[in-house]
Design an enzyme around this catalytic site. Structure first.
Site, PDB file in Angstrom:
ATOM      1  N   CYS A   1       0.670  -1.147  -0.257  1.00  0.00           N
ATOM      2  CA  CYS A   1       0.062  -0.034  -0.088  1.00  0.00           C
ATOM      3  C   CYS A   1       0.712   1.294  -0.072  1.00  0.00           C
ATOM      4  O   CYS A   1       1.510   1.596  -1.057  1.00  0.00           O
ATOM      5  CB  CYS A   1      -0.908  -0.061   1.218  1.00  0.00           C
ATOM      6  SG  CYS A   1      -2.400   0.937   1.052  1.00  0.00           S
TER       7      CYS A   1
ATOM      8  N   HIS B   1      -3.579  -5.203   1.817  1.00  0.00           N
ATOM      9  CA  HIS B   1      -2.607  -5.746   2.807  1.00  0.00           C
ATOM     10  C   HIS B   1      -2.776  -7.090   3.393  1.00  0.00           C
ATOM     11  O   HIS B   1      -3.431  -7.380   4.098  1.00  0.00           O
ATOM     12  CB  HIS B   1      -3.386  -4.713   4.139  1.00  0.00           C
ATOM     13  CG  HIS B   1      -3.113  -3.500   4.297  1.00  0.00           C
ATOM     14  ND1 HIS B   1      -2.043  -2.685   4.904  1.00  0.00           N
ATOM     15  CD2 HIS B   1      -3.767  -2.419   3.484  1.00  0.00           C
ATOM     16  CE1 HIS B   1      -2.043  -1.351   4.609  1.00  0.00           C
ATOM     17  NE2 HIS B   1      -3.088  -1.053   3.814  1.00  0.00           N
TER      18      HIS B   1
ATOM     19  N   GLU C   1      -0.736  -8.507   5.494  1.00  0.00           N
ATOM     20  CA  GLU C   1      -0.466  -8.990   6.727  1.00  0.00           C
ATOM     21  C   GLU C   1      -1.729  -8.727   7.530  1.00  0.00           C
ATOM     22  O   GLU C   1      -1.542  -9.032   8.946  1.00  0.00           O
ATOM     23  CB  GLU C   1       0.572  -7.823   7.488  1.00  0.00           C
ATOM     24  CG  GLU C   1       0.149  -6.181   7.769  1.00  0.00           C
ATOM     25  CD  GLU C   1      -0.211  -5.459   6.513  1.00  0.00           C
ATOM     26  OE1 GLU C   1      -0.112  -6.215   5.169  1.00  0.00           O
ATOM     27  OE2 GLU C   1      -0.599  -4.230   6.510  1.00  0.00           O
TER      28      GLU C   1
HETATM   29  N1  GLN Z   1      -3.477   6.340   1.297  1.00  0.00           N
HETATM   30  C1  GLN Z   1      -2.182   6.048   1.782  1.00  0.00           C
HETATM   31  C2  GLN Z   1      -1.032   6.718   1.268  1.00  0.00           C
HETATM   32  O1  GLN Z   1      -1.289   7.276   0.217  1.00  0.00           O
HETATM   33  C3  GLN Z   1      -1.878   4.533   1.769  1.00  0.00           C
HETATM   34  C4  GLN Z   1      -3.016   3.749   2.612  1.00  0.00           C
HETATM   35  C5  GLN Z   1      -2.354   2.443   3.369  1.00  0.00           C
HETATM   36  O2  GLN Z   1      -1.204   2.348   3.216  1.00  0.00           O
HETATM   37  N2  GLN Z   1      -3.254   1.862   3.768  1.00  0.00           N
HETATM   38  O3  GLN Z   1      -0.087   6.854   1.693  1.00  0.00           O
END
Ligand code: GLN
Length: 205
Positions: A86, A183, A185
């Site tokens: 992410c 995610h 994890e």
């Molecule tokens: N929206 C976050 C970003 O732009 C990422 C979100 C996440 O890691 N769950 O950094």
């Protein structure tokens, strides 16, 4: 030889990744240690690193200021495996646009030649789960947890698409570097962590 895996712990989802990585090592029967890392010295000792989910602007700024961004970039260019989740996938990209605010001048590692949209599926309240298939790495079904997730809108020729959700690219790979918009994890399934650990093990041994 024992492998040394770090989870970048500047901000974000660190403990969950430490637990998933330990479970993956145990399931694979691979000898390794897992630690949270934040300084350039700690990063320079590693055989593989996870850049967790969190807030990419914060992770980027703080790792730029403390010098870990530079060391990370060098290690990754020298082949060290990385799992970027992410915000971690955003950190690995060369450009990032936010769905609402547009181009963000945030520090990035520039490993993936891609176009990426941050917060692509909406805000925190729009979080969702969906089954994802990562066929190219033989993971047929994985519960994808999406929280303010990015999506990849274009990939360069050296970036492999691993998974899509509703026609949007949500997992990618280039050499030893994997990025997921969701995610892994936050589920009990450690298949993606195991895939990453195998990359680390081949890199080291
Ligand atoms: N929206 C976050 C970003 O732009 C990422 C979100 C996440 O890691 N769950 O950094």
């Amino acid at each position: 030889m024992s492998i040394s895996v770090g989870v970048l712990s500047i901000q974000g989802d660190v403990q969950e990744n430490i637990l998933s990585t330990k479970a993956a090592l145990a399931e694979l029967g691979i000898d390794g240690n897992v630690s949270d890392v934040r300084t350039p010295e700690e990063i320079s000792q590693l055989d593989g690193i996870i850049i967790p989910g969190g807030e990419s602007t914060t992770i980027g700024q703080l790792s730029l200021v403390n010098g870990s961004l530079k060391v990370l970039k060098e290690k990754i260019k020298n082949g060290m495996p990385v799992l970027g989740i992410c915000a971690g996938m955003i950190m690995l990209s060369n450009t990032a646009n936010d769905r609402v605010v547009g181009k963000t001048d945030q520090p990035l590692l520039g490993i993936f030649d891609i176009k990426l949209e941050r917060n692509s599926f909406g805000r925190q309240k729009d979080s969702f789960e969906s089954d994802i298939s990562l066929e190219p790495i033989n993971i047929q079904k994985f519960n994808g947890v999406f929280i303010r997730a990015p999506s990849v809108t274009e990939v360069g020729s050296d970036v492999q698409v691993l998974a899509k959700f509703n026609d949007r690219i949500v997992a990618i790979k280039k050499d030893n570097v994997i990025g997921t918009a969701f995610h892994p994890e936050l589920t009990d399934d450690v298949a993606i962590h195991k895939y990453f650990i195998n990359l680390v093990n081949s890199f080291k041994n």
